[in-house]
Write an enzyme that holds these catalytic residues in place. Structure first.
Site, short mmCIF file in Angstrom:
data_model
loop_
_atom_site.label_atom_id
_atom_site.label_comp_id
_atom_site.label_asym_id
_atom_site.label_seq_id
_atom_site.Cartn_x
_atom_site.Cartn_y
_atom_site.Cartn_z
N SER A 245 0.84 -1.13 0.00
CA SER A 245 0.06 -0.02 0.08
C SER A 245 0.79 1.20 0.13
CB SER A 245 -1.01 -0.05 1.28
OG SER A 245 -2.00 0.94 1.20
N ASP B 159 -9.13 -5.33 -5.18
CA ASP B 159 -8.69 -4.37 -4.42
C ASP B 159 -9.65 -3.14 -4.82
OD1 ASP B 159 -7.57 -2.64 -2.69
OD2 ASP B 159 -5.23 -2.81 -3.19
N HIS C 32 -7.50 -5.64 -0.68
CA HIS C 32 -6.17 -5.15 -0.42
C HIS C 32 -5.26 -5.90 0.53
CE1 HIS C 32 -4.11 -1.44 -0.48
NE2 HIS C 32 -3.98 -1.12 1.00
#
Length: 790
Positions: free
Chosen positions: A643, A734, A766
């Site tokens: 991320s 995601d 995610h």
């Protein structure tokens, strides 16, 4: 998971050579030993009738690789106090697996259990009420009443009333009927026949709550009458509110009014000019408030709830309790019912950061159960801007436990982040004082599980020590709360002898690293050193190495571990995945750059507007600190980030292209200009790129000027300089960082001849946390790093 069999060259995946395949075989066996270990996730404790012993129930998680699900086990134990300061746990020989169970919630007396079963691909929700020896009630709830119960830890709220006759909970409101069509066109009566002569249309599309909530749109309150089995929805909550985290209010003396307190999230975001539901998972910056509403299982009693004072705001019969504060969540009543305590993320809401320093507050609750129209909100634990060295940095809690109270009725026990560690705190809501009750000299991380009277059940772990059950005996003293911590032998099998041997040779230390920029424009909190967790494959003289520059472990490759967020934190607790990587012979440097949680609000707020610059410099400063002290081989440095950690990783290989041998990224942010139009949190792109003014600039239709800035802040702006081999781990479902972000960057790298490998998980979101996906991810990461860090 079965052990891998011998693989021939013909059977190898495309693009793999023989050496890689041998590594797959070897590393998969080791990773399986790490990944299959069960772990304690939750616990409850109830006193026996005579008070001489307690009964504990442990919820245990273990991956089920073949089913690709988490296996949930339950294990009970009797806790016997053998002497004044010693304890004995009596464990049964085997745990019990709870198949298909979404949630287990004990009643206040712990004499009953609610078992929630959200059936997959089924129109029914099953609720079971268990007594001490048998199933007492089984209730089937069709979709016409409500959809699945929320058991996610965010909207989730399942609360027994004190009499144990009613249960309030949050579930998905029934979906509106869809139009029905036949060969002749629209069918007016809307009835659907399964004989193939008609079909259901789609109807109007409705916003959901984003990442991990793709099928969750309308969290609503319901109450179950246990005796009759009847379920009723709670009336008086406006459609503009999504409800969650419900608890029962103390019984009112006037008319025996039964009321509920819940958290309401509105789709109105104040200064953000949008009417959509923005993603809420991991996002504490969504405005929310506490509301009071009547239970449906009683006659409506007029004028029992306070009247609205703001006629411009129509909340029906739900009364707004927390006007004047932008965030209020996790409501908890004191045992005597005189105080309502709640957590607030107002720092996040007011600034725009998705997570920030929390604060704790209270409201006095009147004896008649009828709160004031404008109750006074008192600070219990305020936000800490700039903590003194080694002092309390502010409160950072994921939630408030269901039963956090000591016997004095005014002291709560909470887990909170304290710089690089997680600690257990005692907060007195009467005196508004706070103390750290885990050992002050411990660099381990501690997680609160449950209270046994005034004694504490907890877990303690480190990067090289799997979780150990701890029992804290309360030692009464005049001035402060003190606990003596004992080790509790665990019935869980734990790591194998091989893993224990590998980890026993490792060491870890928390490093304080000065920041490079000391500008006068920086706040005092932003000038303080950052912290990183250094894990060494060589335990001997680790502390001396960090202080004196001795070269223990200098020949070992180093992996930088970068957390996401960016307003998150890596703590000194045990991680199976990172323990696996360190067992392969890598030193780890786990960096908490400025902007991380746990270091005060000024340090956190110094990052927005400077992403791709300040955070990159902090990581390089941490890397240089370790290399200058001879703690790793500077020619063999890799990075792992997901991320925003992936954002940092890809920035680093563009801005410092000669420093890294290999990297691996999980769902990385690579191009903010691409992400802003398709993510469930477009406001994140504005806030992190512009700082606090990003709230005013936010738009669903980003201007050319905004897109240019987003691109300049992104790793893709530096892609022409990248030459480091990159492994991409991507989840196709995601919604937070859509897969196109990583794919665009990976394809551009291939275009310029950089070595790239992509592992795509078609059904993952995610986090990429399903057992098979997590296993395959870290197996590929291990093989990738071994290939380039030999």
């Amino acid at each position: 998971m079965q052990e891998p069999s011998t693989v021939s060259v013909e059977d190898m995946p495309l693009g793999e050579d023989t050496a890689d395949m041998e590594d797959y075989v070897t590393l998969s066996k080791l990773l399986q030993e790490f990944a299959s270990i069960s772990s304690i996730e939750k616990a409850w404790i109830a006193k026996s009738e005579n008070g001489s012993a307690s009964h504990a129930m442990f919820c245990i998680g273990q991956p089920n690789f073949l089913a690709n699900k988490k296996r949930t086990l339950f294990l009970s134990s009797h806790i016997l106090k053998t002497t004044e300061h010693s304890v004995k746990f009596q464990w049964p020989p085997f745990p019990v697996e709870m198949i298909g169970v979404s949630k287990v919630v004990p009643s206040p007396s712990a004499s009953k259990l609610l078992i929630v079963r959200n059936k997959e691909n089924d129109s029914l929700v099953w609720l079971e009420i268990w007594g001490q020896s048998q199933l007492e009630k089984e209730i089937q709830i069709p979709q016409s009443v409500h959809g699945p119960l929320y058991t996610d830890g965010w909207f989730e709220g399942i609360s027994w009333n004190q009499e144990e006759t009613l249960i309030a909970y949050v579930a998905e409101e029934p979906a509106p009927p869809k139009p029905v069509f036949t060969d002749a066109g629209y069918k007016k009566d809307g009835s659907y026949d399964k004989d193939g002569t008609s079909w259901k249309g789609q109807g109007d599309w409705e916003e959901d709550w984003g990442e991990t909530y793709s099928k969750k749109k309308r969290p609503t309150l319901f109450v179950l009458d246990i005796n009759s089995g009847e379920v009723r929805s709670v009336e008086g909550i406006p459609k503009s509110l999504s409800a969650g985290q419900v608890v029962w209010a103390p019984s009112a003396s006037i008319g025996h009014l039964k009321c509920l307190v819940f958290v309401g999230w509105s789709t109105e975001y104040g200064s953000l000019k949008t009417s959509r539901k923005l993603g809420i998972k991991y996002c504490y910056n969504r405005p929310c408030a506490l509301y009071l509403v009547q239970s449906p299982f009683q006659e409506i009693i007029p004028d029992k709830l306070p009247c609205k004072t703001d006629e411009k705001e129509d909340f029906g019969s739900a009364f707004h309790l927390t006007r004047g504060i932008s965030s209020a969540m996790f409501p908890r009543f004191s045992p005597d019912g005189k105080v309502l305590v709640f957590l607030s993320s107002k720092s996040a809401v007011d600034s725009g950061a998705h997570s920030a320093t929390d604060s704790l507050h209270k409201i006095d609750w009147p004896a008649d159960g009828k709160p004031n129209t404008s109750p006074t909100i008192y600070d219990v634990v305020p936000v800490v801007a700039c903590p003194e060295d080694n002092c309390f940095p502010g409160i950072y809690v994921a939630n408030i436990p269901d039963s956090p109270w000591l016997s004095d009725g005014c002291t709560m026990v909470l887990s909170s982040v304290w710089r690089c560690t997680q600690v257990i705190l005692a907060v007195n809501v009467k005196s508004c004082t706070l103390s750290r009750i885990t050992p002050s000299d411990s660099t381990y991380s501690w997680n609160f599980l449950a209270l046994d009277g005034d004694n504490i059940l907890a877990l303690s772990s480190s990067p090289i020590d799997p979780p150990q059950v701890k029992y804290g005996f309360h030692i009464p003293q005049e001035q402060e709360l003190t606990w003596n911590w004992l080790d509790v032998p665990s019935p869980l099998e734990g790591p194998s002898n091989k893993i224990r041997s590998l980890l026993s040779s490792h060491g870890f230390s928390i490093l304080k690293i000065p920041v490079n920029d000391n500008s006068d424009k920086l706040s005092e909190g932003a000038k303080k050193p950052i912290e990183s967790i250094f894990v060494s494959c060589i335990n001997s003289r680790l502390e001396d190495s960090c202080k004196e520059g001795l070269n223990d472990g200098a020949s070992n490759p180093l992996i930088l571990i970068l957390h996401g967020g960016p307003h998150s934190v890596s703590v000194s607790g045990y991680s199976k995945s990172l323990a696996f990587l360190s067992s392969l012979g890598y030193n780890l440097l786990i960096v908490n750059y400025r902007g991380s949680l746990g270091f005060g609000e000024e340090a956190l707020q110094s990052l927005p507007g400077k992403i791709g610059c300040q955070d990159v410099n902090d990581v390089l400063a941490a890397l240089d600190y370790v290399l200058e002290r001879g703690l790793a081989d500077r020619s063999k440095v890799a990075i792992l980030g997901g991320s925003h950690g992936g954002f940092l990783t890809t920035h680093l290989i563009g801005q410092a292209p000669d420093r890294f041998a290999a990297v691996a990224v999980r769902n990385p942010v690579c191009n903010l200009a691409l992400m802003v139009g398709i993510t469930d949190i477009p406001d994140w792109c504005y806030f992190e790129s512009y700082g606090m003014q990003g709230k005013k600039l936010f738009s669903e239709a980003a201007s050319l000027e905004h897109l240019e800035l987003f691109f300049s802040k992104s790793p893709i702006a530096h892609i022409s300089k990248v030459k480091t081999p990159v492994l991409f781990i991507l989840g196709a479902q995601d919604l937070r960082v859509p897969v196109s972000n990583g794919l665009q960057y990976a394809r551009a790298l291939k275009e310029q001849g950089v070595e790239v490998k992509i592992i795509m998980f078609p059904d993952d979101v995610h986090g990429i946390e399903r057992p098979q996906s997590d296993f395959e991810s870290f197996l590929n990461i291990g093989v990738w790093f071994k290939k380039y860090l030999k």
